[in-house]
Design an enzyme around this catalytic site. Structure first.
Site, PDB file in Angstrom:
ATOM      1  N   SER A 110       5.968  -0.332   5.820  1.00  0.00           N
ATOM      2  CA  SER A 110       7.568   0.541   5.544  1.00  0.00           C
ATOM      3  C   SER A 110       7.894   0.003   7.227  1.00  0.00           C
ATOM      4  O   SER A 110       8.027  -0.412   7.611  1.00  0.00           O
ATOM      5  CB  SER A 110       6.482   1.850   4.991  1.00  0.00           C
ATOM      6  OG  SER A 110       7.377   2.832   5.267  1.00  0.00           O
ATOM      7  N   HIS A 143       9.452  -0.967   2.210  1.00  0.00           N
ATOM      8  CA  HIS A 143      10.592   0.404   1.264  1.00  0.00           C
ATOM      9  C   HIS A 143      11.573  -0.246   2.569  1.00  0.00           C
ATOM     10  O   HIS A 143      11.641  -0.432   3.456  1.00  0.00           O
ATOM     11  CB  HIS A 143       9.825   1.634   2.664  1.00  0.00           C
ATOM     12  CG  HIS A 143       8.885   2.104   2.049  1.00  0.00           C
ATOM     13  ND1 HIS A 143       7.348   2.907   2.361  1.00  0.00           N
ATOM     14  CD2 HIS A 143       8.427   1.805   0.430  1.00  0.00           C
ATOM     15  CE1 HIS A 143       6.721   2.389   1.323  1.00  0.00           C
ATOM     16  NE2 HIS A 143       6.511   2.322   0.510  1.00  0.00           N
ATOM     17  N   ASP A 177       2.152   5.210   0.954  1.00  0.00           N
ATOM     18  CA  ASP A 177       2.158   4.340  -0.299  1.00  0.00           C
ATOM     19  C   ASP A 177       1.278   2.728   0.217  1.00  0.00           C
ATOM     20  O   ASP A 177       0.875   2.857   1.615  1.00  0.00           O
ATOM     21  CB  ASP A 177       4.132   3.758  -0.156  1.00  0.00           C
ATOM     22  CG  ASP A 177       4.329   2.793  -1.875  1.00  0.00           C
ATOM     23  OD1 ASP A 177       3.459   2.793  -2.422  1.00  0.00           O
ATOM     24  OD2 ASP A 177       5.408   2.506  -1.219  1.00  0.00           O
TER      25      ASP A 177
END
Lengths: 198, 288
Positions: free
Chosen positions: A16, A43, A138
């Protein structure tokens, strides 16, 4: 080292915040003859990278071809597939890629957990899961699932990470096989080799 | 972690394949919905969501519930079709429609547009707004269809959470909207009610792409982020039906990351520009 004893079928990477630079450093470590497919969920903001710049950028710097993940693509060994903005990336039971616009998971679409959980059902203990820098949690659930199936789990050392909460969450979620600084992850993964897909 | 822990913590995947087959068979025979050509990874994920919400220890426990309780089947349909959508989703695509397609539509006396798999209708109203601003809405008929009646009811009402309007408004401007997005709804408590002028020429109807036939003679068909849930066989079938529902040189608009390149009918269409996701139907090449 785990790599010396086992061989694997595929690598799934979740990343991310700070991911663009991390991947730019990691991906060139794979040699031209590397024979596992590599999936990346990164992401991204909605409508980001509509011209496919990221895949082109990495392609120019890597020994392996890098593709944006399109629905229905047949997975090939030695190819890198990068998630696209606004869609979850999943591995399908027939060895192809599937996209989905299911609701965000962990506030993320694409979600790393969704990649990991679909990939491990296909590759089972042959999957290598990697969690890199990120400001989120996540990937933590997904990497526990990879561990439960007997796959190999690797996390970037939170101390050197651009954003440490995602590596921290992964480490808290399960017994991680190797926690490595970013510059050692590429060479580590590059030594893994192929075994038959299930 | 001990070996025993590993056995209990992961599902038996072979058994799950059988359980899902039983579930889909029950659904097909009881309700006539054929989900066998649905992308398995997405289907499994959604079935597991229901399993989790309903506190079931296995997928097969869902079979008797679905067989005996039509509401549980509705619950299944809702879960299968839940989607992320918004007004002017991918505004660049709507901008392209506004700039490249709408000027061509002026030449037609009547215009027909089909939103196949319209979900809760955000994109139907988006398109109606563009048509209104191009002074085309009056001669247009829009068909908005979905297989999920609950979504369709929301679409037909045209009522959305007020908090979303800021995001929708931003997309509207990015799509090249010429007025103020606030002109198209009125706020009522926590909700935004879409202006009735937009929905006058819209027919909302139940339609199941997995089973039902085409609507004919469309100028434009929207089928956005629907094909990604279908396997190759069903994709080809649905795309063929769409091609046959379009007029000569009609347009098919797909999702932002969908392409017909890998499908059986790629030769029937030309993408108007690379990565535009807007495909124009080509004349059939007739043999001798």
């Amino acid at each position: 080292m785990y790599a010396a004893q086992n061989s694997y079928s595929a690598i799934a990477i979740g990343v991310s915040a700070g991911g663009f630079e991390a991947l730019a450093q990691l991906l060139p470590a794979f040699p031209k003859d590397f024979d596992l497919p590599i999936f990346i969920t990164q992401h991204q903001l909605m409508d980001a990278d509509r011209n496919g710049f990221i895949a082109k950028y990495y392609s120019q710097r890597c020994n392996l071809p890098v593709h944006e993940a399109y629905h229905g693509t047949q997975i090939k060994a030695g190819h890198i597939y990068h998630s696209v903005s606004g869609y979850h990336l999943q591995i399908e039971s027939n060895g192809s890629l599937t996209l989905s616009v299911a609701p965000p998971l962990n506030h993320a679409i694409p979600s790393i957990d969704i990649l990991f959980e679909s990939a491990v059902e296909y590759y089972q203990s042959g999957l290598v899961g990697v969690v890199l820098t990120g400001q989120n949690t996540d990937g933590a659930v997904g990497i526990s699932t990879i561990k439960a199936y007997g796959g190999l789990t690797i996390v970037q050392d939170p101390d050197g990470a651009e954003a440490r909460s995602m590596p921290d969450a992964a480490i808290a979620a399960t017994q991680i096989d190797a926690i490595l600084p970013l510059d050692e992850i590429g060479p580590f993964l590059a030594k893994l080799s192929n075994r038959e897909s299930p | 972690m001990s070996a025993q822990d590993k056995v209990t913590s992961v599902p038996d995947l072979d058994l799950e394949v059988l359980e899902i087959h039983l579930l889909l068979t029950a659904i097909e025979q009881r309700y006539g919905y054929d989900f066998f050509n649905y992308a398995m990874s997405s289907l499994k994920r959604r079935v597991r969501n229901i399993q989790c919400d309903e506190n079931l220890s296995s997928i097969s426990e869902l079979v008797p519930k679905i067989l005996h309780d039509p509401q549980m089947f509705d619950r299944f349909l809702v879960e299968m079709s839940v989607t992320v959508t918004r007004m002017f989703r991918n505004p660049q695509i709507f901008k392209r429609i506004k700039e490249s397609l709408l000027p061509k539509l002026h030449t037609y006396p009547r215009i027909k547009i089909w939103h196949a798999g319209c979900a809760t209708g955000e994109e139907v109203y988006s398109m109606a707004i563009l048509l209104a601003e191009a002074d085309l809405l009056k001669k247009t008929h829009i068909y908005a269809t979905d297989y999920n009646n609950q979504s369709l009811a929301i679409a037909e009402k045209g009522i959305y959470p007020l908090e979303k309007m800021q995001d929708f408004s931003k997309n509207y401007l990015a799509a090249g909207g010429q007025c103020s997005f606030a002109d198209y709804y009125h706020a009522k408590y926590e909700h935004a009610v879409m202006a009735s002028i937009l929905s006058k020429n819209i027919t909302f109807a139940h339609h199941n792409l997995m089973r039902d036939q085409s609507f004919g003679e469309m100028n434009i068909i929207f089928c956005r982020n629907v094909l990604i849930y279908f396997d190759q066989i069903l994709q080809d079938k649905v795309l063929t039906m769409m091609r046959d529902s379009l007029i000569h040189r009609g347009y098919l608009v797909l999702g932002d990351r969908e392409t017909i390149s890998f499908t059986g009918i790629s030769e029937s269409f030309t993408e108007i520009e690379p990565r535009s996701r807007i495909y124009q139907k080509q004349p059939e090449i007739s043999g001798f």
